[in-house]
Design a protein around this motif. Structure first.
Motif, PDB file in Angstrom:
ATOM      1  N   ASP A  40      -0.117   3.766   1.348  1.00 10.60           N
ATOM      2  CA  ASP A  40      -0.777   3.314   2.574  1.00 10.60           C
ATOM      3  C   ASP A  40       0.230   2.720   3.556  1.00 10.60           C
ATOM      4  OD1 ASP A  40      -3.243   2.832   4.066  1.00 10.60           O
ATOM      5  OD2 ASP A  40      -2.741   0.709   3.765  1.00 10.60           O
ATOM      6  N   ARG A  41       1.144   1.924   3.054  1.00 11.72           N
ATOM      7  CA  ARG A  41       2.137   1.280   3.930  1.00 11.72           C
ATOM      8  C   ARG A  41       3.188   2.262   4.435  1.00 11.72           C
ATOM      9  NH1 ARG A  41      -1.028  -2.383   5.023  1.00 11.72           N
ATOM     10  NH2 ARG A  41      -1.175  -4.195   3.702  1.00 11.72           N
ATOM     11  N   LYS A  44       0.743   5.555   6.216  1.00 11.59           N
ATOM     12  CA  LYS A  44      -0.217   5.028   7.192  1.00 11.59           C
ATOM     13  C   LYS A  44      -1.309   6.046   7.534  1.00 11.59           C
ATOM     14  CE  LYS A  44       3.190   1.918   8.992  1.00 11.59           C
ATOM     15  NZ  LYS A  44       4.218   1.686   9.921  1.00 11.59           N
ATOM     16  N   ARG A  46      -4.999   6.913   5.964  1.00 12.17           N
ATOM     17  CA  ARG A  46      -6.006   6.458   4.991  1.00 12.17           C
ATOM     18  C   ARG A  46      -6.473   7.593   4.083  1.00 12.17           C
ATOM     19  NH1 ARG A  46      -5.423   1.130   4.870  1.00 12.17           N
ATOM     20  NH2 ARG A  46      -5.575   0.270   6.934  1.00 12.17           N
ATOM     21  N   THR A  49      -4.074   8.019   1.314  1.00 15.75           N
ATOM     22  CA  THR A  49      -4.194   6.932   0.342  1.00 15.75           C
ATOM     23  C   THR A  49      -5.383   7.168  -0.585  1.00 15.75           C
ATOM     24  OG1 THR A  49      -3.235   5.402   1.946  1.00 15.75           O
ATOM     25  CG2 THR A  49      -4.397   4.437   0.084  1.00 15.75           C
TER      26      THR A  49
END
Length: 143
Positions: A40-41, A44, A46, A49
């Protein structure tokens, strides 16, 4: 006459695999959380993720099923230990190319597409070594 495979009892497993099932599930959930947080980081996105999460859960369930189907079956506790260590090794192995991932993801969001995405060969070696070493460590601690 072929004898059936021996059934492993909890006494036959290592100390780490003897932990209560909720503790092992917490270990596996933490390893999945760390990998999904990294995805996620870094990316970026979703949806990506969520895909990481779904594949992680499916991989964990698949490892438990395949471990139980072996000639000398592995218990679900042992497979949860192996899963946790392998996923932690994958997260560690993905830390090296993080800056490059960030650059490529930013270019992708701006619409810049490359034909090839290059990485130094030692990054691949480091990722494979990290997963392999953590898998071996998980194996040693689960048997």
């Amino acid at each position: 006459m072929k004898l059936p495979p021996p059934i492993r009892s909890r006494k036959d497993t290592s100390m780490l695999a003897r932990l209560p099932l909720p503790c092992l599930l917490l270990m596996a959930a933490f390893a999945t959380f760390v990998l999904c947080l990294y995805a996620d980081r870094t990316f970026k996105v979703r949806k990506l993720t969520v895909i990481f999460f779904v594949l992680s859960v499916a991989g964990c369930i698949g490892m438990i099923v395949v471990g139980g189907l072996q000639y000398h079956p592995w218990s679900p506790e042992q497979m949860l230990v192996e899963y946790s260590f392998t996923w932690t090794g994958m997260t560690i192995g993905l830390l090296w190319p993080r800056k490059r991932f960030l650059e490529y993801c930013e270019e992708w969001r701006r619409g810049i597409r490359r034909e090839t995405y290059e990485y130094p060969k030692w990054w691949v070696v480091a990722a494979v070594a990290s997963v392999s070493l953590m898998s071996i460590l998980g194996f040693l601690l689960a048997t």
